[in-house]
Scaffold this motif. Sequence first.
Motif, PDB file in Angstrom:
ATOM      1  N   TRP B 252       0.815  -1.217   0.000  1.00  0.00           N
ATOM      2  CA  TRP B 252       0.000   0.000   0.000  1.00  0.00           C
ATOM      3  C   TRP B 252       0.848   1.266   0.000  1.00  0.00           C
ATOM      4  O   TRP B 252       0.584   2.201  -0.765  1.00  0.00           O
ATOM      5  N   LEU B 253       1.863   1.326   0.852  1.00  0.00           N
ATOM      6  CA  LEU B 253       2.651   2.561   0.924  1.00  0.00           C
ATOM      7  C   LEU B 253       3.494   2.742  -0.339  1.00  0.00           C
ATOM      8  O   LEU B 253       3.562   3.832  -0.896  1.00  0.00           O
ATOM      9  N   GLY B 254       4.123   1.658  -0.764  1.00  0.00           N
ATOM     10  CA  GLY B 254       4.985   1.743  -1.942  1.00  0.00           C
ATOM     11  C   GLY B 254       4.221   2.183  -3.176  1.00  0.00           C
ATOM     12  O   GLY B 254       4.669   3.046  -3.941  1.00  0.00           O
ATOM     13  N   GLY B 257       3.065   5.785  -3.447  1.00  0.00           N
ATOM     14  CA  GLY B 257       4.109   6.728  -3.848  1.00  0.00           C
ATOM     15  C   GLY B 257       4.775   7.408  -2.660  1.00  0.00           C
ATOM     16  O   GLY B 257       5.188   8.560  -2.747  1.00  0.00           O
ATOM     17  N   VAL B 258       4.897   6.670  -1.558  1.00  0.00           N
ATOM     18  CA  VAL B 258       5.503   7.238  -0.347  1.00  0.00           C
ATOM     19  C   VAL B 258       7.002   7.502  -0.529  1.00  0.00           C
ATOM     20  O   VAL B 258       7.547   8.477  -0.020  1.00  0.00           O
ATOM     21  N   ALA B 259       7.658   6.615  -1.297  1.00  0.00           N
ATOM     22  CA  ALA B 259       9.125   6.626  -1.337  1.00  0.00           C
ATOM     23  C   ALA B 259       9.679   7.613  -2.359  1.00  0.00           C
ATOM     24  O   ALA B 259       8.942   8.267  -3.099  1.00  0.00           O
ATOM     25  N   ASP B 260      10.981   7.667  -2.411  1.00  0.00           N
ATOM     26  CA  ASP B 260      11.666   8.413  -3.459  1.00  0.00           C
ATOM     27  C   ASP B 260      11.728   7.587  -4.742  1.00  0.00           C
ATOM     28  O   ASP B 260      11.433   6.381  -4.742  1.00  0.00           O
ATOM     29  N   PRO B 264      16.214  -0.369  -5.725  1.00  0.00           N
ATOM     30  CA  PRO B 264      15.036  -1.231  -5.619  1.00  0.00           C
ATOM     31  C   PRO B 264      13.907  -0.676  -4.759  1.00  0.00           C
ATOM     32  O   PRO B 264      12.779  -1.110  -4.887  1.00  0.00           O
ATOM     33  N   ASN B 265      14.186   0.282  -3.865  1.00  0.00           N
ATOM     34  CA  ASN B 265      13.150   0.678  -2.913  1.00  0.00           C
ATOM     35  C   ASN B 265      12.961   2.176  -2.767  1.00  0.00           C
ATOM     36  O   ASN B 265      12.210   2.617  -1.904  1.00  0.00           O
ATOM     37  N   GLY B 266      13.653   2.968  -3.565  1.00  0.00           N
ATOM     38  CA  GLY B 266      13.593   4.415  -3.407  1.00  0.00           C
ATOM     39  C   GLY B 266      14.838   4.932  -2.716  1.00  0.00           C
ATOM     40  O   GLY B 266      15.261   4.370  -1.706  1.00  0.00           O
ATOM     41  N   LEU B 267      15.409   5.994  -3.259  1.00  0.00           N
ATOM     42  CA  LEU B 267      16.656   6.535  -2.721  1.00  0.00           C
ATOM     43  C   LEU B 267      16.527   8.048  -2.525  1.00  0.00           C
ATOM     44  O   LEU B 267      16.213   8.743  -3.481  1.00  0.00           O
ATOM     45  N   PRO B 268      16.751   8.585  -1.344  1.00  0.00           N
ATOM     46  CA  PRO B 268      17.201   7.899  -0.126  1.00  0.00           C
ATOM     47  C   PRO B 268      16.071   7.416   0.787  1.00  0.00           C
ATOM     48  O   PRO B 268      16.337   6.734   1.775  1.00  0.00           O
ATOM     49  N   VAL B 269      14.794   7.778   0.475  1.00  0.00           N
ATOM     50  CA  VAL B 269      13.694   7.320   1.336  1.00  0.00           C
ATOM     51  C   VAL B 269      13.030   6.121   0.672  1.00  0.00           C
ATOM     52  O   VAL B 269      12.658   6.181  -0.503  1.00  0.00           O
ATOM     53  N   MET B 378       9.677   4.992  -9.619  1.00  0.00           N
ATOM     54  CA  MET B 378       9.502   4.288  -8.344  1.00  0.00           C
ATOM     55  C   MET B 378       9.309   2.800  -8.627  1.00  0.00           C
ATOM     56  O   MET B 378       9.026   2.416  -9.765  1.00  0.00           O
ATOM     57  N   LYS B 379       9.423   1.970  -7.610  1.00  0.00           N
ATOM     58  CA  LYS B 379       9.168   0.544  -7.799  1.00  0.00           C
ATOM     59  C   LYS B 379       7.732   0.349  -8.273  1.00  0.00           C
ATOM     60  O   LYS B 379       6.841   1.132  -7.923  1.00  0.00           O
TER      61      LYS B 379
END
Lengths: 238, 559
Positions: B252-254, B257-260, B264-269, B378-379
């Motif tokens: 759900w969070l990924g 669009g929570v991340a950077d 593989p997971n968003g950089l740096p968040v 994003m992923k």
Amino acid sequence: MPGIKSLFGLVLLLCGLPLQAEVRLYAWERPPRVQLSESGEARGLVPELVAELFRRAGASYQLSFLPLQRAMRQVQREPGSCVLLVERRQERDPYYSWIGPLLISRLGLYARAGDDLQLASLEQARGLSILSHQGSGAGEYLSSVGLQVINSNKEALNLSMLQRGRARLWATSATVVSSFNGREPPREVLPFLTLMEEIACHPQFDPQLQQRLQAALHQLYAEDWVAALYARHGLTQE
Amino acid sequence: MRFLIGLALYCSAVALAVEPMEAALSELQPSTLSRAEQQAELQWFIEAAKPLRGTQVRVIAEHIPTHWYEANVLAPLFSQLTGIRVIHEISGEDDVVNKLRTQQQTGLPLYDAYISDSDLLGQHFRDDQVLILSDFIDGEGAAVTLPSLDLADFIGLPFVTAPDGELYQLPDQQFANLYWYRQDWFERPELRQAFRQRYGYELDVPQNWSAYEDIAAFFSEQVKEIDGQRVYGHMDYGGFDPSLGWRLSDAWLGMAGVADLGLPNGLPVDDWGIRVEACQPAGASMARGGALDSPAAVYALQRYIDWLKRYAPPEAQQMSFNQAGNVAAQGHIAQQIFWYTAFTADYTQPGSAVVDEQGLPRWRVAPSPRGAYWREGMKSGYQDVGAWTLLKSTPLKQQQAAWLYAQFVTAKSVSLRKTLVGLTPIRRSDLDSAPMLAAAPKLGGLVEFYRSPAARRWTPTGANVPDYSGMANLWWRQLHPAVSGELSATQALQNLARAFDRYLLAAGQRQRHACAPRLNPEQGALFWLQQPGAPWPALGNERPAGQTLPYTEALHAWD
């Protein structure tokens, strides 16, 4: 005002101490690791381990005996109380605050000594009746995978039913089997699950005390205190 | 599924009555190896195991069809072949994680090996308790390492390779989180027309959460009944159970669009909302530069709760991961935003409500729709491997015997047959094989997904989380109050972010590793919201116009 604040805090602290001091532990009998002596005292490896655990955590407790199912219901209603011990399973996790493991149960399916039944997997037990102790993780697990389980209140009754041919299999541990001194003990046909037995406390149990008890338990393992306790009782940790 | 496993077991029991090699060759068909190659590989197991005959190993895995097949069929076969007795236990995923943690903390020898998700990789390489397989293969495990293991053939190898370049786990089964829908319903002219009239666009594969919600509302509140059966436009689960945690942390969070940006997971968040400086986790709350309590996270949690309560079957609110896994296979669900392919086997059974008379699926999988904060780069989703994990503290003989069994259930002799039963592919050679391609039409797009280059944009938790087994518990305990209505989504996420920060602080003090957490000082959320990247500031419009694409076009995302 900092002086008044400090005084107020001290009063709160002193008022709080007795509330935290007495944890009510409800044990259930399972010789030889937990049993009630004729004089009404708790005896066995588990009460000794609990005594050292609470001593190190700086907490006191009051221990009494209840049947397992009743103890599990009671603790869910009564803050500051815990069951000694409950087999931990994912489905039970949310309903208690846990401290453990104090024991490891290696569960297996057992058949009568004279029964030549061979099983290579749980799937092959489909269609066979399996005896289990009411409230045990073993029975719940086997039911959840679709096997036919008959529950009873006492393991002694399960043994008796197995020997009288009322069911082909009994789901229990080697420790329970060896606690009955029969001439022809049941034979393990298929080991199927390991369960950790833990102190299961009310879900809102004081988190700081829970952490202190858990840390003290880890220390007992790290010091090999638990291993030495098992050795004193002539038992192994499995 | 039980029927298939039961049948496999029956065949296996009959086969075991004959000579073990013949029994194995009979059961393990088809294979990517020729019969002679397969026999040679199985013979290698027999020879390598000779010094270990009579050893007993105990292993544990979560209960999905692949692991039941291993426990019921492959473990007895291996024991017959090698004389090593395997007790292959099956339990809940959280129980597997708890036991691994307990063994690490107490030293109790609970198991000789675990099949545990690569989500724990960040913990393994920082804690120095897990056996480094790349070292073991070259060292004490050399004599019991299969010459034809062919590590490069495993599609999930990057997930089990830590930032230090070492291999910590061996993939056993792989699964992804994809969008699932009833293609037959979406093709019905009367439904397509009704949807177009109401929403102004086509009833096809949703590309964003707005379209997903429109379709959910359409089936749950407008259509309501198909062929005399109550139907729903959404399926999820919300019970107070550890699995609630990975419902939210996996997807759900990924996908909100929570991340950077950055794989593989968003950089740096990353998609857990944790900011990572170099390899050191630096905070989860916005106050420390994280995004776990950011507007995008609140948006994700609020949508999850609202849709669960409004569009899913009422009983879903009390369900757990395993209870919910095959609900859509009962035939009353139109779509599922995050569907675990680990349950594919339950959706391909002949006679099932979601399989037609020709044995072909009435459903398809496609890329999951993206939330309002999601950006290109994003992923694209979550996938993971359940992977063999051994501890350094396990005695060498037990390590060697367990390693032999781990390789047996993943060897080329075995893996194609296992993949066709459990549908959790791990080897490129299996995915490219003729039997797999022949099975593809019955698998609703699963094989096409795994064969596509885009599959690399579906990633697991990654190496940022320094103590998964401890932190996973915080997710469900802190967020369930929002599901039950005791707290708002914002309050629950603020509590979770603070709990994460405290946990990261403690882990940083405990772990002796260059990548141990080191928290940023608190600077206030506003400071970080004004910086580029995550945490992203609140959008003025979190509900853009719905957008859908025909299935074939939606699959271009996999090009």
